[in-house]
Write a protein that holds these residues in place. Structure first.
Motif, PDB file in Angstrom:
ATOM      1  N   ALA A  90       0.482  28.762 -17.233  1.00 37.29           N
ATOM      2  CA  ALA A  90       1.757  28.128 -16.889  1.00 37.29           C
ATOM      3  C   ALA A  90       1.659  27.250 -15.641  1.00 37.29           C
ATOM      4  O   ALA A  90       2.562  26.449 -15.362  1.00 37.29           O
ATOM      5  CB  ALA A  90       2.817  29.211 -16.675  1.00 37.29           C
ATOM      6  N   ASP A  91       0.576  27.412 -14.869  1.00 40.13           N
ATOM      7  CA  ASP A  91       0.391  26.593 -13.661  1.00 40.13           C
ATOM      8  C   ASP A  91      -0.049  25.171 -13.989  1.00 40.13           C
ATOM      9  O   ASP A  91      -0.137  24.321 -13.088  1.00 40.13           O
ATOM     10  CB  ASP A  91      -0.675  27.224 -12.748  1.00 40.13           C
ATOM     11  N   PHE A  92      -0.349  24.916 -15.254  1.00 36.82           N
ATOM     12  CA  PHE A  92      -0.871  23.590 -15.630  1.00 36.82           C
ATOM     13  C   PHE A  92       0.062  22.914 -16.623  1.00 36.82           C
ATOM     14  O   PHE A  92       0.430  23.497 -17.643  1.00 36.82           O
ATOM     15  CB  PHE A  92      -2.270  23.745 -16.237  1.00 36.82           C
ATOM     16  N   SER A  93       0.429  21.698 -16.313  1.00 34.78           N
ATOM     17  CA  SER A  93       1.258  20.930 -17.242  1.00 34.78           C
ATOM     18  C   SER A  93       0.347  20.124 -18.171  1.00 34.78           C
ATOM     19  O   SER A  93      -0.871  20.001 -17.925  1.00 34.78           O
ATOM     20  CB  SER A  93       2.206  20.009 -16.469  1.00 34.78           C
ATOM     21  N   LEU A  94       0.904  19.573 -19.202  1.00 35.79           N
ATOM     22  CA  LEU A  94       0.116  18.818 -20.180  1.00 35.79           C
ATOM     23  C   LEU A  94      -0.634  17.661 -19.507  1.00 35.79           C
ATOM     24  O   LEU A  94      -0.081  16.961 -18.661  1.00 35.79           O
ATOM     25  CB  LEU A  94       1.020  18.267 -21.282  1.00 35.79           C
ATOM     26  N   GLY A  95      -1.892  17.514 -19.906  1.00 36.06           N
ATOM     27  CA  GLY A  95      -2.682  16.409 -19.344  1.00 36.06           C
ATOM     28  C   GLY A  95      -3.883  16.910 -18.551  1.00 36.06           C
ATOM     29  O   GLY A  95      -4.325  18.058 -18.696  1.00 36.06           O
ATOM     30  N   VAL A  96      -4.394  16.034 -17.687  1.00 43.08           N
ATOM     31  CA  VAL A  96      -5.595  16.331 -16.899  1.00 43.08           C
ATOM     32  C   VAL A  96      -5.195  16.718 -15.478  1.00 43.08           C
ATOM     33  O   VAL A  96      -4.478  15.967 -14.808  1.00 43.08           O
ATOM     34  CB  VAL A  96      -6.529  15.097 -16.873  1.00 43.08           C
ATOM     35  N   ASP A  97      -5.649  17.883 -15.041  1.00 43.00           N
ATOM     36  CA  ASP A  97      -5.356  18.366 -13.684  1.00 43.00           C
ATOM     37  C   ASP A  97      -6.608  18.203 -12.813  1.00 43.00           C
ATOM     38  O   ASP A  97      -7.678  18.696 -13.164  1.00 43.00           O
ATOM     39  CB  ASP A  97      -4.936  19.842 -13.753  1.00 43.00           C
ATOM     40  N   GLU A  98      -6.438  17.499 -11.677  1.00 46.78           N
ATOM     41  CA  GLU A  98      -7.605  17.204 -10.816  1.00 46.78           C
ATOM     42  C   GLU A  98      -7.694  18.096  -9.584  1.00 46.78           C
ATOM     43  O   GLU A  98      -8.501  17.841  -8.690  1.00 46.78           O
ATOM     44  CB  GLU A  98      -7.549  15.747 -10.356  1.00 46.78           C
ATOM     45  N   VAL A 109      -7.900  20.631 -18.506  1.00 47.08           N
ATOM     46  CA  VAL A 109      -7.145  19.834 -19.484  1.00 47.08           C
ATOM     47  C   VAL A 109      -6.232  20.766 -20.280  1.00 47.08           C
ATOM     48  O   VAL A 109      -6.704  21.709 -20.929  1.00 47.08           O
ATOM     49  CB  VAL A 109      -8.092  19.069 -20.429  1.00 47.08           C
ATOM     50  N   ARG A 110      -4.955  20.495 -20.184  1.00 46.04           N
ATOM     51  CA  ARG A 110      -3.979  21.316 -20.912  1.00 46.04           C
ATOM     52  C   ARG A 110      -3.428  20.493 -22.081  1.00 46.04           C
ATOM     53  O   ARG A 110      -2.940  19.363 -21.900  1.00 46.04           O
ATOM     54  CB  ARG A 110      -2.834  21.717 -19.949  1.00 46.04           C
TER      55      ARG A 110
END
Ligand code: FES
Length: 204
Positions: A90-98, A109-110
């Motif tokens: 849940a800490d990650f939203s859709l897309g690429v997290d840097e 990547v979510r």
């Protein structure tokens, strides 16, 4: 040298032995004419040279002693662990997290149904690509290779997709990443990260 006539032997001369006073005076003559006494101002250079030699010897011994002591302190590189927690899905939203790119060289990547971790290393010569959100791709600054969001190469000299890291849940439901265990997609061979269940996590 003084001489004296010998009485009754035809007038020959016999050399007189030198007087005591003259004998006593001879050393003074030798001293005055012969070996010169060392000058008192020649000593300092000799002392300076000795000091210089002893300083060099002392420096050499101290250096070697310090090098010997150095062996008792091995060079240890303290690197971050290859296995670490990155939080909950849940800490990650859709897309690429840097968030973890600088510290661990990964992108998280979510996607709607799964989460995976791309190892940020170009498969051409190993540079670190950049995520270009406006173009929805990773771009390598070295020779221009391009990868889509899933890490698949589609432009430039990169021969294959970027690797993915091992992921799993811990007992608390946190995501654990291990970058010592990478899944790859060799050129012309099936991708490990499409078949190995530990190369991604199913999320909802
Ligand atoms: S190292 Fe990335 S394109 Fe060459």
């Amino acid at each position: 040298m003084e001489t004296t006539r010998s009485p009754g032997l035809g007038g020959g001369t016999i050399p007189k032995p030198p007087s005591k006073a003259k004998l006593a005076a001879k050393p003074a003559v030798v001293e005055a004419v012969g070996v010169a006494k060392p000058q008192s101002d020649e000593k300092p250079p000799l002392t300076f040279r000795r000091r210089l030699v002893w300083t060099a010897v002392g420096g050499f011994l101290i250096t070697n002693f310090l090098m010997f002591l150095r062996f008792f302190f091995p060079r240890t590189l303290f690197e971050p662990s290859s296995r670490f927690r990155i939080g909950y899905p849940a800490d990650f939203s859709l897309g690429v997290d840097e968030r973890f790119k600088q510290s661990h060289r990964i992108w998280v990547v979510r996607q709607p149904d799964k989460l995976f971790v791309v190892y940020a290393k170009c498969t051409h010569l190993g540079c670190t690509p950049n995520w270009v959100e406006t173009e929805n791709k990773y771009k390598c600054p070295c020779h221009g290779s391009g990868y889509d969001m899933e890490g698949r190469n589609f432009e430039g000299p990169a021969p294959r997709p970027m690797d993915r890291a091992h992921v799993e849940f811990d007992a608390d439901g946190q995501i654990v990443v291990d970058i010592a265990r990478l899944y790859s997609c060799p050129p012309g061979a099936p991708c490990q990260f499409e078949t190995d269940p530990n190369s991604y996590l199913v999320v909802s």
